[in-house]
Motif scaffolding. Structure first.
Motif, PDB file in Angstrom:
ATOM      1  N   SER A   1       0.822  -1.213   0.000  1.00 42.80           N
ATOM      2  CA  SER A   1       0.000   0.000   0.000  1.00 42.80           C
ATOM      3  C   SER A   1       0.855   1.262   0.000  1.00 42.80           C
ATOM      4  O   SER A   1       0.464   2.290  -0.552  1.00 42.80           O
ATOM      5  CB  SER A   1      -0.942   0.005   1.202  1.00 42.80           C
ATOM      6  OG  SER A   1      -1.946  -0.982   1.072  1.00 42.80           O
ATOM      7  N   LYS A   2       2.031   1.186   0.602  1.00 40.61           N
ATOM      8  CA  LYS A   2       2.905   2.359   0.689  1.00 40.61           C
ATOM      9  C   LYS A   2       3.611   2.642  -0.626  1.00 40.61           C
ATOM     10  O   LYS A   2       3.896   3.812  -0.946  1.00 40.61           O
ATOM     11  CB  LYS A   2       3.956   2.146   1.785  1.00 40.61           C
ATOM     12  CG  LYS A   2       3.381   2.006   3.180  1.00 40.61           C
ATOM     13  CD  LYS A   2       4.474   1.621   4.181  1.00 40.61           C
ATOM     14  CE  LYS A   2       3.869   1.320   5.544  1.00 40.61           C
ATOM     15  NZ  LYS A   2       4.874   0.789   6.477  1.00 40.61           N
TER      16      LYS A   2
ATOM     17  N   ASP B   1      -4.323   1.228   9.437  1.00 40.63           N
ATOM     18  CA  ASP B   1      -3.455   2.004   8.549  1.00 40.63           C
ATOM     19  C   ASP B   1      -4.308   2.853   7.606  1.00 40.63           C
ATOM     20  O   ASP B   1      -5.056   2.316   6.784  1.00 40.63           O
ATOM     21  CB  ASP B   1      -2.580   1.040   7.740  1.00 40.63           C
ATOM     22  CG  ASP B   1      -1.602   1.751   6.816  1.00 40.63           C
ATOM     23  OD1 ASP B   1      -1.686   2.989   6.688  1.00 40.63           O
ATOM     24  OD2 ASP B   1      -0.762   1.070   6.201  1.00 40.63           O
ATOM     25  N   PRO B   2      -4.225   4.195   7.708  1.00 49.39           N
ATOM     26  CA  PRO B   2      -5.064   5.048   6.840  1.00 49.39           C
ATOM     27  C   PRO B   2      -4.747   4.893   5.361  1.00 49.39           C
ATOM     28  O   PRO B   2      -5.567   5.265   4.515  1.00 49.39           O
ATOM     29  CB  PRO B   2      -4.730   6.465   7.333  1.00 49.39           C
ATOM     30  CG  PRO B   2      -3.401   6.355   7.997  1.00 49.39           C
ATOM     31  CD  PRO B   2      -3.355   4.986   8.594  1.00 49.39           C
ATOM     32  N   PHE B   3      -3.586   4.338   5.041  1.00 48.50           N
ATOM     33  CA  PHE B   3      -3.197   4.205   3.636  1.00 48.50           C
ATOM     34  C   PHE B   3      -3.419   2.793   3.080  1.00 48.50           C
ATOM     35  O   PHE B   3      -3.096   2.527   1.923  1.00 48.50           O
ATOM     36  CB  PHE B   3      -1.726   4.600   3.466  1.00 48.50           C
ATOM     37  CG  PHE B   3      -1.441   6.020   3.842  1.00 48.50           C
ATOM     38  CD1 PHE B   3      -1.945   7.068   3.083  1.00 48.50           C
ATOM     39  CD2 PHE B   3      -0.709   6.318   4.974  1.00 48.50           C
ATOM     40  CE1 PHE B   3      -1.697   8.384   3.432  1.00 48.50           C
ATOM     41  CE2 PHE B   3      -0.451   7.624   5.340  1.00 48.50           C
ATOM     42  CZ  PHE B   3      -0.957   8.678   4.559  1.00 48.50           C
ATOM     43  N   TYR B   4      -3.964   1.888   3.891  1.00 44.44           N
ATOM     44  CA  TYR B   4      -4.219   0.529   3.415  1.00 44.44           C
ATOM     45  C   TYR B   4      -5.235   0.555   2.282  1.00 44.44           C
ATOM     46  O   TYR B   4      -6.289   1.209   2.371  1.00 44.44           O
ATOM     47  CB  TYR B   4      -4.723  -0.346   4.560  1.00 44.44           C
ATOM     48  CG  TYR B   4      -5.128  -1.736   4.134  1.00 44.44           C
ATOM     49  CD1 TYR B   4      -4.236  -2.571   3.475  1.00 44.44           C
ATOM     50  CD2 TYR B   4      -6.419  -2.215   4.375  1.00 44.44           C
ATOM     51  CE1 TYR B   4      -4.602  -3.845   3.071  1.00 44.44           C
ATOM     52  CE2 TYR B   4      -6.799  -3.496   3.983  1.00 44.44           C
ATOM     53  CZ  TYR B   4      -5.889  -4.300   3.327  1.00 44.44           C
ATOM     54  OH  TYR B   4      -6.260  -5.571   2.926  1.00 44.44           O
ATOM     55  N   LEU B   5      -4.944  -0.183   1.200  1.00 42.73           N
ATOM     56  CA  LEU B   5      -5.753  -0.106  -0.013  1.00 42.73           C
ATOM     57  C   LEU B   5      -6.914  -1.094  -0.072  1.00 42.73           C
ATOM     58  O   LEU B   5      -7.708  -1.049  -1.012  1.00 42.73           O
ATOM     59  CB  LEU B   5      -4.849  -0.334  -1.242  1.00 42.73           C
ATOM     60  CG  LEU B   5      -3.888   0.821  -1.561  1.00 42.73           C
ATOM     61  CD1 LEU B   5      -2.839   0.373  -2.577  1.00 42.73           C
ATOM     62  CD2 LEU B   5      -4.658   2.020  -2.083  1.00 42.73           C
TER      63      LEU B   5
END
Length: 543
Positions: free
Chosen positions: A105-106, A199-203
């Protein structure tokens, strides 16, 4: 004839040749002015790419660079990897792919031609798959995961898609399966990984994994749609959770053309290793006693495949099962333990067979006296010096195979196994190991790399257009690489090196096609098996 022109052609990874487009092609396809003036051959492009990879000390960064090439020019990607297969296979797949999954995701940039299916929207399955087909030919192979049991690192949700992508890249490089005939898919059924959920950035879907009836209904709908769209496709399951993996395989394996690499592929690889061990030790497979440390999907799969081999050697199932001992986190598996899986129940020992519950590996080795110790647990360092020395005390040539991936999760280091057994151990590891010097002898360590077998297995299944994937075909795959193994020299590897993967894939494919024909599982008539296999192999050459 290519229909695409200009930027559309350059952005198509299946047709793009980059600076290799000739002057004439640049005029024909409206590429004039869109590329630097120089025209390079694929050989020159490869040299530049390879030199560029030397700039990356970090393996994940090197993988990202190579996968960007995969995303823009699949022909050149396959050519480059093929030229440096031993060096780059661990970069594009295990063990580096574990880090790629964790960081997906990052570092996400593009979908890499994968299909993302959400369990919350089963109505979108067909349209989602159809949307992916614009640049592809007939789909002959699908690799699908739900990311619950990724390698030895657990539940990574939708980020497990990198496994499907990487697996298909290996199919292409190792066996010559045309990337235009293959489709990577991930089923996003949620995740139980709290770090991802927070995690706010997890897709992926931000909810716990969907289980039970809703999950299996989705799988059933998915399978039906896949067969509706591609009736002769090979459906390859990868890195599902341990319970789901077995249930799905058992439900579909006799009905459609499918296999699970974690259960069957790893098992087939270990049967190949067992054949070599039988030759080196002079003890036939049917007489070996097997201790498997790790009672999950891989451990049961390995046991099942070796069990079938023992039965084909003439043992009854009852007598063959008696030669297996399985260990999980609670110790040697016995029938009185709670919450055993169906696979564990099959190999569980009688409650009163031993005087006390056995939890220490050295004690288990002492009590069971195995000739072969296999690690599928993902427990770092589980093969203690005491246990290994006990194996060497009981056996002239103990077979010790810590095959958990990635390297940091291996049950033992090859160098320790050689040292603790004074060079007598027959060692196979899951990740690559450097040759080991001990008492003037160089020991080459065999790698239980499924890439030696599953690409050829898949190729053979596709060539035969097999109706199902039988136990006989799996066994044929296991023995397909026998001609590549040479044990005449002390310290020789138990399994062929990865550099022979193209040769291995062809041999395996031929063996699988022959077995499919023998069992009447082929959908098409094949007169010359070798020619049929060779004709189906895609080569990374610019057309």
């Amino acid at each position: 004839m290519i229909n695409l022109k200009g930027q559309d052609l350059l952005r198509n990874p299946y047709l793009n040749k980059g600076t290799a487009f000739t002057k004439e092609e640049r005029k024909m396809y409206e590429l004039t002015g869109l590329l630097p003036n120089a025209v390079r051959t694929i050989e020159q492009q490869e040299q530049i790419i390879y030199q560029r990879t030397k700039d990356f000390e970090d393996k994940l960064e090197k993988r990202n660079y190579l996968m960007n090439l995969y995303d823009t020019n699949k022909t050149l990607f396959s050519y480059v990897i093929g030229k440096h297969i031993t060096e780059f296979l661990p970069i594009i797949y295990t063990p580096t792919i574990g880090d790629a999954v964790i960081n997906y995701s990052k570092i996400y940039d593009t979908p890499k031609d994968a299909v993302f299916l959400s369990i919350d929207h089963p109505e979108d399955i067909k349209k989602s798959i159809e949307n992916s087909l614009k640049d592809l030919d007939e789909i002959k192979l699908i690799v699908v995961t739900d990311g619950e049991g990724v390698l030895g690192i657990g539940d990574w949700g939708v980020q497990g898609v990198d496994i499907s992508i990487g697996k298909l890249a290996v199919y292409t490089v190792a066996a010559g399966i045309n990337p235009k005939n293959a489709l990577p898919i991930v089923i996003d059924s949620g995740t139980n990984n709290e770090a991802l959920l927070n995690d706010p950035f997890y897709l992926g879907n931000k909810h716990k994994r969907v289980t039970g009836e809703k999950y299996y209904d989705f799988i059933d709908k998915f399978v039906k749609i896949v067969l509706e769209l591609f009736p002769e496709v090979l459906l390859h399951w990868e890195d599902l959770g341990r319970g789901n993996a077995s249930a799905i395989l058992e439900n579909y394996r006799s009905k459609i053309c499918t296999f699970n690499d974690d259960i069957q592929g790893t098992g087939v690889m270990m049967v190949s290793a067992m054949s070599a061990i039988a030759e080196v030790t002079g003890i036939p497979i049917k007489d070996h006693k097997i201790l498997v440390f790790g009672g999950g999907t891989a451990g049961i799969g390995v046991s099942d495949q070796i069990l079938l081999e023992k039965m084909q050697s003439g043992l009854s199932e009852e007598n063959a099962i008696k030669q297996f001992y399985l260990v999980d986190r609670f110790g040697l598996i016995t029938q009185d333990m709670d919450n055993l899986t169906e696979g564990q129940k099959k190999y569980a020992r009688a409650k009163g067979e031993f005087k006390k519950p056995l939890t220490n590996l050295a004690e288990i080795v002492e009590a069971t006296k195995p000739t072969v110790l296999i690690g599928t647990s993902g427990v770092t360092g589980a093969f203690t010096e005491e246990a290994v020395r006990k194996m060497a005390e009981l056996n002239e040539k103990p077979a010790i195979m810590p095959i958990s991936n990635p390297t940091k999760l291996a049950e033992a280091k090859a160098t320790d196994l050689i040292k603790w057994t004074d060079g007598r151990a027959l060692v196979v590891t899951g990740s690559p190991s450097e040759p080991i010097e001990h008492n003037g002898v160089t020991y080459t360590i065999g790698q239980a790399n499924n890439a030696l077998l599953y690409p050829g297995l898949g190729l053979g299944i596709i060539v035969a257009k097999a109706k199902t994937v039988s136990d006989g075909m799996l066994s044929a795959a296991a023995h397909g690489i026998a001609s590549l193994q040479d044990f005449s020299k002390t310290g020789a590897a138990i399994l062929p090196s990865v550099e022979k993967v193209r040769e291995a894939s062809k041999l395996v494919a031929i063996a699988v096609v022959k077995q499919a024909i023998k069992e009447g599982l082929n959908r098409i008539e094949i007169v010359d098996v070798k020619k049929a296999v060779e004709d189906s192999i895609w080569e990374p050459i610019y057309k």
